[in-house]
Design an enzyme around this catalytic site. Structure first.
Site, PDB file in Angstrom:
ATOM      1  N   SER A 161       3.250  31.086   0.791  1.00  0.00           N
ATOM      2  CA  SER A 161       3.108  29.730   1.325  1.00  0.00           C
ATOM      3  C   SER A 161       4.296  28.866   0.943  1.00  0.00           C
ATOM      4  CB  SER A 161       1.806  29.094   0.829  1.00  0.00           C
ATOM      5  OG  SER A 161       1.668  29.240  -0.573  1.00  0.00           O
TER       6      SER A 161
ATOM      7  N   GLU B  22      -1.577  41.321   1.471  1.00  0.00           N
ATOM      8  CA  GLU B  22      -2.465  40.908   2.563  1.00  0.00           C
ATOM      9  C   GLU B  22      -2.883  42.099   3.425  1.00  0.00           C
ATOM     10  OE1 GLU B  22      -1.382  37.701   5.087  1.00  0.00           O
ATOM     11  OE2 GLU B  22      -0.880  36.347   3.444  1.00  0.00           O
TER      12      GLU B  22
ATOM     13  N   GLU C   4     -10.302  34.667   2.232  1.00  0.00           N
ATOM     14  CA  GLU C   4      -9.878  33.375   2.785  1.00  0.00           C
ATOM     15  C   GLU C   4     -10.592  33.045   4.088  1.00  0.00           C
ATOM     16  OE1 GLU C   4      -5.827  30.909   4.045  1.00  0.00           O
ATOM     17  OE2 GLU C   4      -5.667  32.867   3.064  1.00  0.00           O
TER      18      GLU C   4
END
Length: 280
Positions: free
Chosen positions: A61, A130, A197
């Protein structure tokens, strides 16, 4: 539940150990949630290290928060190394988890291990990866090579082009079953924890209850075993967009603007610097 008695002053004095990877499972067993906050630079890492927050995530991020991109996809190994190294200098004793950026583990095992080793040498104690499909053998190989791996499923920002936007995941029986299956497979592959998430809170609780390893939620409700937030979001510094799951623990943008305006005013009035703030 010794962590209930911990505070930053005790940690600074060396009276209690910093959190380690093996403490994740202990914390889940104790029922005490885990707190994780992102950091991308030395100054914020230093402040986090001086707080009661358990550990630091150097997330991809950074591409959005620090570099101004519209997604995390522009992050690469070079960018992540720069931020991880800076955070390590600011928080030399903290547990630091580094994000593996877009496609960095999808160019063959040799290249993946090289990239992972680069992040660890930069200062990360563990890496976050991820997605699930296609990653299970790699995760097993990495963990057996001595690198702790945190999984990440649900909304995976690196797959934003496939997902069609930042949408809640796991709605519907088939999607929920897939997340359950992926979570179990990530645990079996050797992950020490999983980030979940943007999923319905009931589903997150079910997944957490089914796993031995902790589930760290971000937009996954209070039933997770811990929470992670972007530092700038929780400090109220992100004025562009605030996801539903973010709570602003400080109105940081307003406070900073106020300080900047006061500085400007005192410069204009020649009230700054004073004599005691000047050299003879």
């Amino acid at each position: 539940m010794k962590w209930l008695k911990l505070n930053a002053d005790q940690i600074r004095k060396g009276q209690v150990p910093r959190m380690t990877i093996i403490d994740f499972q202990k914390r889940k067993a104790s029922g005490l949630p885990i707190s994780i906050v992102t950091s991308y630079d030395a100054w914020s890492a230093r402040i986090i290290a001086d707080s009661d927050v358990d550990c630091i995530l150097v997330g991809d991020s950074a591409a959005m928060i620090t570099h101004g991109y519209s997604s995390t996809i522009p992050a690469d190994i070079s960018m992540m190394v720069t931020h991880i190294a800076a955070v390590r200098r600011g928080a030399p004793d903290s547990l630091i988890i580094g994000d593996l950026p877009f496609l960095s583990v999808r160019m063959g095992l040799t290249e993946a291990v090289k990239n992972i080793g680069t992040l660890i040498r930069a200062g990360a104690n563990a890496v976050k990866l991820e997605g699930a499909d296609g990653n299970f053998e790699l995760i097993t190989h990495i963990t057996q090579s001595g690198v702790p791996v945190m999984g990440h499923i649900g909304l995976t920002p690196q797959s934003i082009n496939v997902l069609g936007g930042y949408k809640v995941q796991g709605r519907g029986e088939a999607a929920a079953a897939k997340l359950n299956e992926d979570a179990r497979a990530l645990e079996e592959s050797g992950c020490f924890a999983i980030v979940l998430e943007a999923v319905p809170s009931e589903l997150a609780k079910r997944i957490s209850d089914a796993l031995i390893i902790p589930v760290i939620g971000i937009g996954a409700g209070a039933g997770a075993d811990g929470q992670v937030l972007v530092l700038q979001d929780l400090l109220g510094l992100n004025t562009q967009f605030t996801p539903k799951f973010v709570r602003k623990f400080l109105d940081g943008a307003r406070l900073i603007r106020k300080a900047l305006n006061r500085y400007h005013e005192e410069v204009i009035k020649k009230a700054f610097p004073l004599e005691e703030e000047s050299y003879e």
